[in-house]
Structures are given as C-alpha cells and as structure tokens.
Design an enzyme around this catalytic site. Structure first.
Site, mmCIF file in Angstrom:
data_model
loop_
_atom_site.group_PDB
_atom_site.id
_atom_site.type_symbol
_atom_site.label_atom_id
_atom_site.label_comp_id
_atom_site.label_asym_id
_atom_site.label_seq_id
_atom_site.Cartn_x
_atom_site.Cartn_y
_atom_site.Cartn_z
ATOM 1 N N LEU A 198 0.856 -1.178 0.000
ATOM 2 C CA LEU A 198 0.000 0.000 0.000
ATOM 3 C C LEU A 198 0.893 1.228 0.000
ATOM 4 O O LEU A 198 1.959 1.234 0.634
ATOM 5 C CB LEU A 198 -0.892 0.026 1.249
ATOM 6 C CG LEU A 198 -2.083 -0.939 1.278
ATOM 7 C CD1 LEU A 198 -2.680 -0.988 2.671
ATOM 8 C CD2 LEU A 198 -3.145 -0.537 0.257
ATOM 9 N N ASP A 199 0.468 2.288 -0.710
ATOM 10 C CA ASP A 199 1.217 3.534 -0.687
ATOM 11 C C ASP A 199 1.307 4.067 0.741
ATOM 12 O O ASP A 199 0.493 3.721 1.608
ATOM 13 C CB ASP A 199 0.544 4.577 -1.583
ATOM 14 C CG ASP A 199 0.693 4.260 -3.061
ATOM 15 O OD1 ASP A 199 1.688 3.607 -3.432
ATOM 16 O OD2 ASP A 199 -0.183 4.669 -3.846
ATOM 17 N N ARG A 200 2.269 4.938 0.967
ATOM 18 C CA ARG A 200 2.485 5.482 2.310
ATOM 19 C C ARG A 200 1.206 6.118 2.883
ATOM 20 O O ARG A 200 0.872 5.918 4.050
ATOM 21 C CB ARG A 200 3.601 6.527 2.273
ATOM 22 C CG ARG A 200 3.919 7.150 3.636
ATOM 23 C CD ARG A 200 4.903 8.297 3.484
ATOM 24 N NE ARG A 200 6.188 7.822 3.018
ATOM 25 C CZ ARG A 200 7.171 7.410 3.817
ATOM 26 N NH1 ARG A 200 6.989 7.415 5.138
ATOM 27 N NH2 ARG A 200 8.318 7.001 3.326
#
Length: 309
Positions: free
Chosen positions: A42-44
């Site tokens: 997952l993106d930050r």
C-alpha cells in the site's frame, strides 16, 4: 528440535503515514521472525488490510498478490497533485471555488453514471509517480528528476463501483478491482477527463480476495497468538504420509498413490500430525515422468531426518 521461528499469516491494519516495507520490518523485529513477506503493498498515505505471511509461509505470497482487491476511495475536489495523493507535489489547488461548480455539474445521478463507466476500462497506464523500477531506479525518482518516463500499460479489470456519496471535501466510492490496479491513477484520469482538479485524500484497502478487515489488528496489538495457520487461511486438499513417505518427500522423492484431487493452487503433503505441511505440490506444468511437481518443500534441517534402517 523445533524451528527457531513460527510460520503463519498475520492480518494487519496498516495505518497511513508509513510504508508497507516499514510495517514488514517492524513486524520482523516485534515478533523476532526470520522472514516476513507481504501480499501487495500500500502507498504510504493509504491504509487498510495487509496480509503478512511469516516464516515458511512466505512461499504463499505470490498467490495472494494476484487476488482482487477492494478499496474505499475518498476524493478531494479542487486539489490535484502530481501523484494523485496527499504525498504528491501540489499542481493545482482550487478547493475554495471548485466544490460548488462540481456539485452543479455532477448531481448524484450523473456522478454515479460517470463512475459506473469505469467498469468498461480494460487497460491502465501506471502513474508516473510510482515505485515501478526503470533501469534499477524508481519511476517516481526519475520523473521528479526531470527524466522522460514512459507510462507502462497493463491489463486491468474493474469489477464494480458502488456506494457513491458526496463528502465534505468531494466524493467517495467503493471499488473492486483486479490486482495491480492503481486507484489514484483512476482519479487522475477522471481529473483529466472532467477538467477538474482531483486527488485522493484517503484510500482504505478493505479486502484481498475473500479476506476482509475482520480480525485485522494494528501493529501495536499484534502478538504470536495472532498468527493464523494454513487450515484457516489457505486450505488445500491434503495427502497424509507415514514415516517412510515423509522421509522420501523431504529428500525430494515422490509419492505415487492415493494422491488427492488438487484445486487450482495444488495440494499439500501433510505429516501424520495433520498439522505440519511437508510440501506444497501442483499437477500443473509437471513433467510427464513424475506424478506432481514440488512448489515448495518445507524441509526442517534441525529435525535431522535421515534414511536409516
């Protein structure tokens, strides 16, 4: 002698603000695990479900990587960043003026109709701001250095878009997509199509395949007791073995009789305790001269099982 680590699956709720790699490293340190994998980053800025295979079960990571995902996406109207999310560089900020114009142009019926057309998409170009590697460097780093970045196109499937609502900052929707689909690129493409600055404000992964958020815990709640076994998370048909067959399997030999009918992911050879996986096997792509192929043999050298009379 038991293995110095435990195998299992952890269902973790990733918070926004840290990378998936950070969460994996923290899990390793917290539980003293030899190895921890992941089943889709997952993106930050994003949050939600991460399934972390631990110990021997990292062998199953690829199966989960290919599963469909569902997300809750919350979109900010009037704000556009280069990455399409809160971590990007702001390219346009018209939040004060854009909201009312958006509401008059897109009443709920039209917004629903527009978002439903997303299910017609068959391909997607990856966003220029992404972790994809080009010549060993992150595509996002190349883009921000001013290098020309060719957007790679891939096949995707958008199964459904539903629960479309207006929010204080714009609108939200739930979306069920194939693995590898970028939700923020969908929002950036809508921004281009509609001529309105848009970006994601929040993204929550709510499921990976058939596995949802139920039972997922935050990192500060996780203990060894939360490791889930293969019977609960990734059950397959099994073939129990006796001691002689066990010795053959862990040394690369084959069993020829009483083999189970495998599902699409194969089958297990399981020790007589009916708990310990000795091998993960498949009939797919096997040579003709052997009954199955080994996808993974979970040999424990510390057990020192040898052929002997």
């Amino acid at each position: 002698m038991a293995k110095p680590y435990q195998s299992g699956f952890l269902f973790v709720y990733k918070p926004p603000g840290i990378t998936s790699s950070d969460l994996v490293l923290r899990t390793k340190r917290l539980l003293g695990q030899k190895s921890v994998g992941h089943t889709g980053t997952l993106d930050r800025f994003a949050e939600g479900l991460l399934i972390l295979p631990c110990g021997d079960y990292t062998a199953f990571s690829q199966v989960f990587l290919g599963k469909d995902k569902t997300y809750l996406a919350e979109v900010i109207v009037g704000l556009r960043t280069d990455s399409g999310d809160p971590d990007g560089v702001v390219e346009m900020d018209e939040r004060k003026s854009a909201k009312q114009s958006f509401l008059s142009t897109f009443p709920i019926q039209k917004l629903e109709s527009e978002l439903q057309t997303l299910t017609n998409l068959k391909t997607q170009k990856a966003p220029k701001i992404s972790a994809l590697k080009v010549g060993g460097k992150r595509q996002s780093d190349l883009f921000r250095e001013g290098s020309t970045v060719e957007e790679k196109e891939r096949a995707i499937t958008i199964h459904s878009v539903n629960d479309i609502q207006f929010t204080e900052d714009g609108f939200s929707f739930r979306i069920h997509v194939s693995s590898g689909t970028y939700i923020r690129k969908i929002v950036l493409d809508l921004s281009e199509k509609w001529g309105i600055p848009l970006s994601l404000g929040r993204l929550v992964r709510e499921s990976i395949g058939e596995y949802g958020l139920e039972g997922a815990k935050t990192l500060d709640q996780i203990t060894f007791l939360d490791l889930k076994g293969w019977k609960e998370v990734f059950p397959l048909p099994i073939r129990l073995v006796d001691e002689a067959e066990k010795k053959a399997v862990i040394h690369g030999g084959y069993i020829w009789d009483k083999l189970p009918k495998a599902d699409e992911n194969g089958f297990y050879i399981v020790d007589s305790d009916e708990k310990t996986i000795l091998a993960w096997c498949s009939y797919a792509e096997k040579p003709a001269h052997i009954p199955y192929r080994y996808r993974k043999v979970f040999f424990d050298p510390s057990a020192k099982i040898m052929f002997s009379k």
